[in-house]
Enzyme design. Structure first.
Site, short mmCIF file in Angstrom:
data_model
loop_
_atom_site.label_atom_id
_atom_site.label_comp_id
_atom_site.label_asym_id
_atom_site.label_seq_id
_atom_site.Cartn_x
_atom_site.Cartn_y
_atom_site.Cartn_z
N SER A 256 32.00 39.14 41.66
CA SER A 256 31.64 37.91 42.39
C SER A 256 31.71 38.13 43.90
O SER A 256 32.43 39.00 44.38
CB SER A 256 32.59 36.78 42.02
OG SER A 256 32.65 36.62 40.62
N1 SAH Z 1 36.00 38.46 37.64
C1 SAH Z 1 35.13 39.60 37.72
C2 SAH Z 1 33.65 39.27 37.73
C3 SAH Z 1 33.23 38.92 36.38
S1 SAH Z 1 31.52 39.11 35.98
C4 SAH Z 1 35.46 40.48 38.90
O1 SAH Z 1 36.39 40.15 39.67
O2 SAH Z 1 34.81 41.52 39.06
C5 SAH Z 1 31.65 38.35 34.40
C6 SAH Z 1 32.24 39.21 33.32
O3 SAH Z 1 32.42 38.39 32.18
C7 SAH Z 1 31.36 40.37 32.89
O4 SAH Z 1 32.05 41.56 33.03
C8 SAH Z 1 31.05 40.05 31.43
O5 SAH Z 1 30.96 41.19 30.61
C9 SAH Z 1 32.22 39.19 31.05
N2 SAH Z 1 32.03 38.31 29.90
C10 SAH Z 1 30.94 37.59 29.53
N3 SAH Z 1 31.19 36.90 28.40
C11 SAH Z 1 32.46 37.20 28.04
C12 SAH Z 1 33.31 36.81 26.96
N4 SAH Z 1 32.92 35.96 26.01
N5 SAH Z 1 34.55 37.32 26.91
C13 SAH Z 1 34.99 38.18 27.85
N6 SAH Z 1 34.25 38.59 28.89
C14 SAH Z 1 33.00 38.11 28.99
#
Ligand code: SAH
Length: 216
Positions: free
Chosen positions: A64
């Site tokens: 993000s």
């Molecule tokens: N907080 C992160 C950014 C997240 S991007 C950072 O600091 O870098 C969103 C993430 O959510 C992705 O890696 C994606 O694979 C994950 N995601 C999507 N659906 C999900 C689920 N049901 N359970 C766990 N992770 C999930």
């Protein structure tokens, strides 16, 4: 960017986030000054680590933008000792920022893509963020093993609020989650007050989709 002086680059970024109103609390400012965002990003993109922008981390996912991490962390109102659940570990950066704030508390961060979970775990370990547990799993179901949580933060966009997350929120707990369609969402803030959930809308945002049983 001078990768030999990332401290200076972080300071400039944080100053901008303060003057644009995203950052205010001194402990959140100090956490964002400390965490080396460039270390959570693929090497080829590190020169952009201190630009206020989301960046690709592989597998169609993104870290993000710093202003979104700042805003969510401020609203989450983290206190030392808190037990926090993050859904969507991605790079591990948001978890590291939370780790700076919980003291002897703990972060449980759930990621569905094993390769991302693995690299987040590796960098968090290398940087000695020992109060973070990275779990490979389907986060729309939360992580019941350690519930209830003081705070829950979802960093992927959901079609609706997954019921398991509300169930796993402790008394007085707070939940932040982007809810909307696959591209655009609104950031929702929920506070659990007795049996009631109080909801507030915090404005528009763009996250990658939350995929799973109670997601897309
Ligand atoms: N907080 C992160 C950014 C997240 S991007 C950072 O600091 O870098 C969103 C993430 O959510 C992705 O890696 C994606 O694979 C994950 N995601 C999507 N659906 C999900 C689920 N049901 N359970 C766990 N992770 C999930």
């Amino acid at each position: 960017m001078d990768l030999n002086d990332t401290k200076q680059e972080r300071k400039k970024l944080v100053d901008r986030l303060v003057s644009s109103g995203y950052l205010g609390k001194k402990e959140v400012i100090s956490a964002m000054l400390k965490v080396p965002r460039h270390m959570f990003i693929p090497e080829a993109l590190r020169y952009s680590a201190y630009v206020d922008s989301p960046l690709r981390i592989g597998f169609d996912q993104t870290i993000s933008a710093p202003h979104m991490v700042a805003l969510m962390t401020e609203y989450l109102d983290v206190k030392p000792g808190h037990k926090i659940l993050e859904i969507g570990s991605g790079s591990g950066y948001q978890a590291a920022v939370l780790s700076e704030l919980v003291g002897d508390g703990r972060i449980y961060t759930v990621e569905r893509i094993p390769e991302l979970a693995q690299s987040a775990k590796k960098i968090l370990e290398e940087l000695s963020y020992s109060n973070v547990s990275v779990i490979v799993g389907e986060g729309t179901q939360g992580y019941a093993d350690e519930a209830p949580y003081d705070r829950i933060i979802v960093t992927a966009g959901a079609p609706k609020i997954p019921a398991p997350l509300l169930e796993q929120l402790g008394e007085g707990g707070k939940l932040l989650i982007p809810v909307g369609d696959r591209r655009l969402q609104e950031l929702i803030y929920i506070r659990k007050d007795g049996k009631e959930f109080k909801e507030k809308k915090l404005g528009g945002c763009m996250f990658v989709p939350l995929v799973g049983e109670d997601g897309w």
